[in-house]
Design an enzyme around this catalytic site. Sequence first.
Site, PDB file in Angstrom:
ATOM      1  N   HIS A  33       0.814  -1.216   0.000  1.00  0.00           N
ATOM      2  CA  HIS A  33       0.000   0.000   0.000  1.00  0.00           C
ATOM      3  C   HIS A  33       0.842   1.258   0.000  1.00  0.00           C
ATOM      4  O   HIS A  33       0.337   2.351   0.239  1.00  0.00           O
ATOM      5  CB  HIS A  33      -0.954  -0.002   1.193  1.00  0.00           C
ATOM      6  CG  HIS A  33      -2.122  -0.905   0.997  1.00  0.00           C
ATOM      7  ND1 HIS A  33      -3.080  -1.112   1.966  1.00  0.00           N
ATOM      8  CD2 HIS A  33      -2.491  -1.670  -0.061  1.00  0.00           C
ATOM      9  CE1 HIS A  33      -3.981  -1.974   1.499  1.00  0.00           C
ATOM     10  NE2 HIS A  33      -3.638  -2.317   0.287  1.00  0.00           N
ATOM     11  N   LEU A  44      41.218 -24.278  18.254  1.00  0.00           N
ATOM     12  CA  LEU A  44      42.443 -25.036  18.045  1.00  0.00           C
ATOM     13  C   LEU A  44      42.314 -26.446  18.610  1.00  0.00           C
ATOM     14  O   LEU A  44      41.891 -26.631  19.742  1.00  0.00           O
ATOM     15  CB  LEU A  44      43.619 -24.310  18.716  1.00  0.00           C
ATOM     16  CG  LEU A  44      45.013 -24.916  18.494  1.00  0.00           C
ATOM     17  CD1 LEU A  44      45.413 -24.772  17.036  1.00  0.00           C
ATOM     18  CD2 LEU A  44      46.024 -24.247  19.408  1.00  0.00           C
ATOM     19  N   PHE A  98      37.559 -16.631  14.273  1.00  0.00           N
ATOM     20  CA  PHE A  98      37.730 -15.365  14.977  1.00  0.00           C
ATOM     21  C   PHE A  98      38.695 -14.449  14.219  1.00  0.00           C
ATOM     22  O   PHE A  98      39.659 -14.920  13.606  1.00  0.00           O
ATOM     23  CB  PHE A  98      38.247 -15.617  16.399  1.00  0.00           C
ATOM     24  CG  PHE A  98      37.167 -16.006  17.356  1.00  0.00           C
ATOM     25  CD1 PHE A  98      36.738 -15.120  18.328  1.00  0.00           C
ATOM     26  CD2 PHE A  98      36.561 -17.248  17.276  1.00  0.00           C
ATOM     27  CE1 PHE A  98      35.727 -15.469  19.218  1.00  0.00           C
ATOM     28  CE2 PHE A  98      35.552 -17.609  18.144  1.00  0.00           C
ATOM     29  CZ  PHE A  98      35.133 -16.710  19.123  1.00  0.00           C
ATOM     30  N   LYS A 135      44.535 -23.904  26.625  1.00  0.00           N
ATOM     31  CA  LYS A 135      45.421 -23.256  25.656  1.00  0.00           C
ATOM     32  C   LYS A 135      46.806 -23.104  26.262  1.00  0.00           C
ATOM     33  O   LYS A 135      47.014 -23.354  27.457  1.00  0.00           O
ATOM     34  CB  LYS A 135      44.862 -21.893  25.241  1.00  0.00           C
ATOM     35  CG  LYS A 135      44.813 -20.865  26.370  1.00  0.00           C
ATOM     36  CD  LYS A 135      44.268 -19.533  25.869  1.00  0.00           C
ATOM     37  CE  LYS A 135      44.283 -18.479  26.985  1.00  0.00           C
ATOM     38  NZ  LYS A 135      43.793 -17.165  26.504  1.00  0.00           N
TER      39      LYS A 135
END
Length: 474
Positions: free
Chosen positions: A148, A323, A354, A389
């Site tokens: 419309h 990793l 990342f 890590k």
Amino acid sequence: MATKKQFLREYIKAIRDGNAAVFAGAGLSRPSGFVVWKELLRPLAEDIGLNIDDERDLTNVAQYVRNKSGNRAAINSSILEAYSKDVEINENVTILTRLPIYTYWTTNYDHLIEEGLRAANRNSDVKIEYKQLSSTKRDRDAVVYKMHGDADHSAAAVLTKDDYVQYDRNYPLFRSVLQGDLISKTFLFIGFSFEDPNLDSILGQVRLLLDENIRNHYCFMKRVAHKDAKNDVDFGYQKAQQDMREDDLKRYGIQTIFVDEYTEITEILREVESLVLANNVFISGSADFFESVWTEARVHDLAYKLANQLVKEDFKVTSGFGLGVGSSVINGALDEIYSSKFKHMDEHLCLRPFPQGIEDKDERQLKWQKYREDILQENGVAVFMIGNKKSLEGKKVVADGCLQEYQIAREKNGAIIPIGSTGDAAEIIYEKIKADKDQYPYLENYLELLGSGTDIDKIVDAVVKIMKDRREVR
């Protein structure tokens, strides 16, 4: 009357299959402060001596206003003023534009749907005039059909009886495109009164074409309440009128979901989003070091089988390339996608590596935090495994990124599944959840296995069962 369960089951399936659509009426915009059609015309009707509450056909009122003034200037000015103001996007719009729905139709003149899509980082292809139908915007995420018109083009907006009569001339092909979508997609009509002559005609034509083979669509409707009626007679009339409206909509395949309060609609939409996201799982984990039980080969086997089985059950797996874990997640997903999912990678695997090469530590942390939030916004489930890590000194430390992802998932009310027996961050998360296990009832029958189990097949089977239960409509 459709049950909420039926609606959730069918509409969520349509979303997952890419066949869902939304048709938005003025009621969707009202919580943001925009007026509905009747209120837009009220002051204009008063100017020509009409009481808008006594009028049933609003297109006639708009036509009378245009006839009285001899032009559309007053109507155009009212549309521009009413629908061009800056307002807050309401939650219903936010949810609907955040969902992976690719087709939006609206009779509204405002820009809420486009703004909602933009806020969700989705690229909208807006169709206001028929010439735009033949072009396709590059990298579009959704199409918005404004059948419309638009507040920024108020002179061409559909409002008067003449506008409806001349609709096919001024907006050629819009009706045909909508007919095609009504045939091939499952619509949710929201904020819509079904008093629009255009839609009524299109629905009738679709029913004529397909007869009993028309597909199900859904709409929300507030149930008539005794407290809102003038008296018993008025309530009885309104109730009978609503019952007849429900039966009439069924002819077009539109099933009505009744609510007692409009806030229930928001709750249902939240549930839709939660169940849609329950099909998306983020596998969080990293490993620089491997222990005696969880050797490198066994960790790879767990990650591979987990992703492989999740894809086999039609879940979408997201990996951040952790990793020592990410490559096996990707391989497991890809092998199943290529063997049984017709190579439809985008439907079953999302790769989110990342950002790298950011030397400034503070900048990197900020970007990675935002990146994690975006990932977990798109995934209703997070599975945690391992999570260690190498420190700058070369020693094993817990991967703080996994712990951050756990915290974000928790804040977003996502489902959390820690495979605590794999140690490190996953074990820390497991202990936190075990200490607050009442908040995680979906893990009740699996806590012992997740905490101490080492049988890879049993662990994978448990995770898949938890996830299948989470996406089940109840």
